[in-house]
Design an enzyme around this catalytic site. Structure first.
Site, PDB file in Angstrom:
ATOM      1  N   ASP A   1      59.908  39.588  84.935  1.00 32.76           N
ATOM      2  CA  ASP A   1      61.218  38.980  85.169  1.00 32.76           C
ATOM      3  C   ASP A   1      61.276  37.650  84.411  1.00 32.76           C
ATOM      4  OD1 ASP A   1      63.390  37.543  86.350  1.00 32.76           O
ATOM      5  OD2 ASP A   1      63.224  38.780  88.148  1.00 32.76           O
TER       6      ASP A   1
ATOM      7  N   ASN B   1      68.469  38.021  75.594  1.00 36.83           N
ATOM      8  CA  ASN B   1      69.471  39.048  75.884  1.00 36.83           C
ATOM      9  C   ASN B   1      69.520  39.388  77.377  1.00 36.83           C
ATOM     10  OD1 ASN B   1      71.086  41.662  75.213  1.00 36.83           O
ATOM     11  ND2 ASN B   1      69.235  42.419  76.232  1.00 36.83           N
TER      12      ASN B   1
ATOM     13  N   TYR C   1      79.221  34.334  86.603  1.00 37.16           N
ATOM     14  CA  TYR C   1      78.624  34.804  85.334  1.00 37.16           C
ATOM     15  C   TYR C   1      79.191  34.012  84.151  1.00 37.16           C
ATOM     16  CZ  TYR C   1      78.031  38.224  81.479  1.00 37.16           C
ATOM     17  OH  TYR C   1      77.736  38.858  80.293  1.00 37.16           O
ATOM     18  N   GLY C   2      80.525  33.805  84.163  1.00 33.13           N
ATOM     19  CA  GLY C   2      81.184  33.148  83.025  1.00 33.13           C
ATOM     20  C   GLY C   2      80.749  31.696  82.881  1.00 33.13           C
TER      21      GLY C   2
ATOM     22  N   ALA D   1      77.906  30.453  83.819  1.00 33.27           N
ATOM     23  CA  ALA D   1      76.518  30.456  83.334  1.00 33.27           C
ATOM     24  C   ALA D   1      76.488  30.724  81.823  1.00 33.27           C
ATOM     25  CB  ALA D   1      75.702  31.506  84.084  1.00 33.27           C
ATOM     26  N   LYS D   2      77.313  31.660  81.357  1.00 38.59           N
ATOM     27  CA  LYS D   2      77.348  31.929  79.907  1.00 38.59           C
ATOM     28  C   LYS D   2      77.945  30.734  79.150  1.00 38.59           C
ATOM     29  CE  LYS D   2      75.664  36.199  79.553  1.00 38.59           C
ATOM     30  NZ  LYS D   2      74.396  36.478  78.864  1.00 38.59           N
TER      31      LYS D   2
END
Ligand SMILES: NC(=O)c1ccc[n+]([C@@H]2O[C@H](COP(=O)([O-])OP(=O)(O)OC[C@H]3O[C@@H](n4cnc5c(N)ncnc54)[C@H](OP(=O)(O)O)[C@@H]3O)[C@@H](O)[C@H]2O)c1
Length: 229
Positions: free
Chosen positions: A54, A79, A146-147, A149-150
């Site tokens: 991980d 990735n 998620y957004g 973090a990206k």
């Protein structure tokens, strides 16, 4: 032959990139948490070292770094990523423990790998590709965890690009792809109209071949237009 480390190589885009670079003779170090799936994804590929683990685990990251042969690394592709909870919750209801996992996986782990591998990457005049998303720059309901973090990953990439002039640092937005993560984002929906991950690989190869200035690149743009050198 050039050497790359690719995280999240057992499925989806990471697997497609692993196949493409292995076919082109690259030496690869790859990971994913699920050992069986990682083994079957890399079986028969020449010169691929598969290490299950991980990316949020510091000991696993050290094992990956130790597997880099000869003190030089031409390419790191961060990735591996998590979407977080499915169905995607609104920010007002977002469980903070889950948000921490999303940031640990999608932001902290990529930077930790970059820190561990800075020397072999610099010695090789290497390339870092942090796989981003349109959710980093667009405000879609439900995509706030998620957004964001990206978006943080994008900004790390931008600053690294300035701080590390001997490297190329790219945030690469692949666009929609028909993968397990995409299905989790759209549970129960038919995603068969989304492109296969392998169709996005040529855009990434183009980025690697043309080595434009560090920055954020969309696969759709790389596929369509000349990249400024
Ligand atoms: N699919 C899309 O439409 C889309 C759109 C924009 C951006 N992206 C980005 O593209 C990248 C690839 O996504 P994908 O859709 O190909 O995902 P995917 O099919 O779900 O594959 C993710 C890969 O990462 C591995 N992985 C996940 N968490 C990990 C962890 N903590 N440590 C190590 N490996 C881990 C998975 O294997 P295990 O589960 O066995 O660990 C798998 O090999 C991601 O960065 C994603 O955010 C995808």
């Amino acid at each position: 032959m050039p050497i790359a480390l690719i995280t999240g190589a057992s499925k989806g885009f990471g697997r497609a990139v692993t196949y493409a670079l292995a076919e082109r003779g690259w030496t690869l170090i790859v990971d994913a948490r699920g050992e069986g799936e990682l083994r079957s994804a890399t079986q028969g590929l020449a010169d691929v070292t598969a290490i299950a683990g991980d990316v949020t685990d510091p000991d696993h990251r050290i094992r990956l770094a130790q597997a880099v042969p000869g003190g030089r690394l031409d390419l790191l592709i961060n990735n591996a990523s998590t979407l977080g909870i499915s169905p995607l919750p609104q920010l007002a209801d977002y469980p903070l423990s889950e948000l921490r996992t999303v940031f640990e996986t999608n932001v902290i782990a990529p930077l930790a790998l970059i820190q561990l591998l800075a020397e072999p990457l610099t010695d090789a005049g290497g390339v870092i590709v942090n796989v981003s998303s349109d959710a980093a720059v667009e405000a879609y309901p439900g995509w706030g965890g998620y957004g964001s973090a990206k978006a943080a990953l994008d900004q790390l990439t931008n600053v690294l690009g300035i701080e590390e002039p001997r490297l190329r640092c790219y945030a690469f937005d692949p666009g929609d792809m028909r993968t397990e993560m995409h299905q989790l984002a759209f549970p129960g929906e038919d995603i068969s109209d989304r492109p296969e991950p392998r169709t996005v690989v040529p855009a990434l190869l183009r980025l690697l071949e043309t080595r434009p200035p560090s920055g954020r690149y969309r696969a759709a743009d790389l596929a369509m237009s000349e990249v400024a050198r």
